[in-house]
Design a protein around this motif. Structure first.
Motif, PDB file in Angstrom:
ATOM      1  N   PHE A  11      -0.246   3.113 -15.939  1.00 22.46           N
ATOM      2  CA  PHE A  11      -0.756   3.762 -14.733  1.00 22.46           C
ATOM      3  C   PHE A  11      -1.562   2.718 -13.628  1.00 22.46           C
ATOM      4  O   PHE A  11      -1.951   1.617 -14.479  1.00 22.46           O
ATOM      5  CB  PHE A  11      -1.583   4.865 -15.039  1.00 22.46           C
ATOM      6  CG  PHE A  11      -0.897   6.191 -15.680  1.00 22.46           C
ATOM      7  CD1 PHE A  11      -0.511   7.119 -14.930  1.00 22.46           C
ATOM      8  CD2 PHE A  11      -0.433   6.132 -17.078  1.00 22.46           C
ATOM      9  CE1 PHE A  11       0.081   8.233 -15.516  1.00 22.46           C
ATOM     10  CE2 PHE A  11       0.078   7.056 -17.626  1.00 22.46           C
ATOM     11  CZ  PHE A  11       0.239   8.177 -17.006  1.00 22.46           C
ATOM     12  N   CYS A  55       2.777  10.191  -8.718  1.00 18.74           N
ATOM     13  CA  CYS A  55       1.396  10.740  -9.301  1.00 18.74           C
ATOM     14  C   CYS A  55       1.750  12.116 -10.077  1.00 18.74           C
ATOM     15  O   CYS A  55       2.114  13.048  -9.291  1.00 18.74           O
ATOM     16  CB  CYS A  55       0.313  10.516  -8.267  1.00 18.74           C
ATOM     17  SG  CYS A  55      -1.172  11.240  -9.111  1.00 18.74           S
ATOM     18  N   GLU A 322      -6.788   4.246 -15.876  1.00 16.05           N
ATOM     19  CA  GLU A 322      -5.425   3.633 -16.342  1.00 16.05           C
ATOM     20  C   GLU A 322      -5.276   3.851 -17.795  1.00 16.05           C
ATOM     21  O   GLU A 322      -4.310   4.297 -18.280  1.00 16.05           O
ATOM     22  CB  GLU A 322      -5.170   2.216 -15.764  1.00 16.05           C
ATOM     23  CG  GLU A 322      -5.133   2.161 -14.388  1.00 16.05           C
ATOM     24  CD  GLU A 322      -5.133   0.764 -13.829  1.00 16.05           C
ATOM     25  OE1 GLU A 322      -5.084  -0.252 -14.750  1.00 16.05           O
ATOM     26  OE2 GLU A 322      -4.882   0.518 -12.571  1.00 16.05           O
ATOM     27  N   CYS A 325      -5.326   7.850 -18.756  1.00 13.20           N
ATOM     28  CA  CYS A 325      -3.956   8.329 -18.723  1.00 13.20           C
ATOM     29  C   CYS A 325      -2.897   7.809 -19.723  1.00 13.20           C
ATOM     30  O   CYS A 325      -2.230   8.612 -20.167  1.00 13.20           O
ATOM     31  CB  CYS A 325      -3.374   7.731 -17.251  1.00 13.20           C
ATOM     32  SG  CYS A 325      -4.371   8.724 -15.870  1.00 13.20           S
TER      33      CYS A 325
END
Length: 353
Positions: A11, A55, A322, A325
């Protein structure tokens, strides 16, 4: 955002262009977002190609910071949620009969193209600082429900509540829930709160304690030989929440249904269902079905049930980043979470918004 389905756990923060702001739109500053199995199936290609970069996230809770001139149901400052659908035509016969979740023109919250008159962009989801949503698909959250618990209800909760409601689940009904995961744990709680007698079918014996805490009367281990025989003609409704139906012996599961009972699927695996023989339906006149999220009235009924009954889903909070996720989507993919992740700490991730 994810750049490549082959690198679905990577991500990166970047900007995207939202749809054109229109008179029934609401801009929402996101507080938290649930992590759904759909997010994983989309970014890893399990459900096919998706527009990249993307996203994901369609279990959004946040604060309304701007409302269009014709918005009447939400005001600036309201705490609101957005689920897996962000638009429909609101004109067709489906939309006019509280079936807007089946509108042929519907737009998913992420990964779907908006028409040119709305900006012609791809919809983007809730692993982001803000989201722009039509008011019909924006829902005020009752004060009694914490945001991190409300978030996964926007998709997972509604996805199981809608078929339970439409099947008339309530007192006098025997309901089987297949799988106690992110979807299934909501389904057990809801069916019990609606007054049904709830049975859990699971291949994981270690979840029995949790299932009974959620409201199950019985826990049936489907790994056991001949597990279905004592339960022949028992269940009025069976809700399969596991995305492993491609591995099921469907005839065995369906043999536990009462006459004219239904096995209803909301767990959607990447692989096709096993081959079905028409004779499988004749011993008890049973049915096989499925559904797609739920309607606006069903969302509000679900939130009212949760608020009035004080239902508490089992949620693990993960700070948005990041790395956060990556942890969350891997945990969902590997079935490591009990029972839902919610991404939180958005103010730290977006300090300048």
């Amino acid at each position: 955002m994810v750049q490549d389905q082959k690198k679905w756990t990577e991500f990166h923060k970047q900007e995207f262009k939202p749809k054109k702001f229109q008179d029934r739109d609401i801009d929402i500053q996101i507080e938290c977002c649930g992590v759904c199995g759909s997010d994983v199936h989309t970014i890893n290609g399990g459900w096919g190609d998706a527009p990249m970069p993307l996203c994901v996230g369609h279990e959004v809770v946040g604060k309304a910071i701007k409302v269009g001139d014709n918005v009447t149901t939400v005001k600036v400052g309201d705490r609101v949620g957005v689920g897996a659908q962000i638009w429909s035509c609101l004109k067709c016969k489906l939309c006019k009969t509280d079936n807007e979740n089946y509108c042929p023109s519907q737009i998913d919250t992420y990964g779907a193209p908006y028409p040119e008159e709305m900006g012609g962009v791809i919809s983007q989801g809730g692993y982001s600082s803000h989201i722009r949503a039509h008011e019909y698909f924006t829902f005020k959250i009752p004060d009694k429900i914490p945001s991190h618990e409300a978030a996964p209800m926007m998709c997972a909760g509604l996805t199981v509540y809608s078929p339970l409601l439409r099947a008339g689940v309530g007192p006098g009904k025997k309901v089987a829930i297949v799988g106690v995961g992110g979807l299934g744990h909501f389904a057990v709680m809801f069916a019990a709160a609606m007054g049904a007698e709830v049975y859990v079918l699971s291949h994981s014996p270690d979840k029995e304690g949790d299932a009974k805490e959620f409201g199950a009367k019985e826990f049936i281990v489907t790994k056991d030989k001949n597990w279905a025989e004592p339960w022949a003609f028992t269940f009025d409704f069976m809700l399969n929440s596991a995305d492993a139906a491609h591995e099921f012996d469907l005839a065995t599961y369906m043999s536990t249904l009462n006459v004219n009972g239904e096995m209803h699927h909301v767990g959607l695996p990447d692989q096709p269902l096993p081959q079905i023989n028409a004779k499988m339906f004749t011993p008890n006149g049973c049915k096989l079905g499925g559904s797609h999220i739920g309607s606006r009235p069903e969302m509000f009924k679900m939130l009212q049930l949760v608020s009035e009954k004080g239902l508490k889903p089992r949620i693990e909070q993960v700070p948005l980043s990041e790395e956060g996720c990556k942890k969350a989507v891997e945990g969902v993919h590997n079935n490591d979470v009990r029972y839902r992740y919610t991404l939180v700490d958005y103010d730290k991730a977006f300090p300048n918004r």
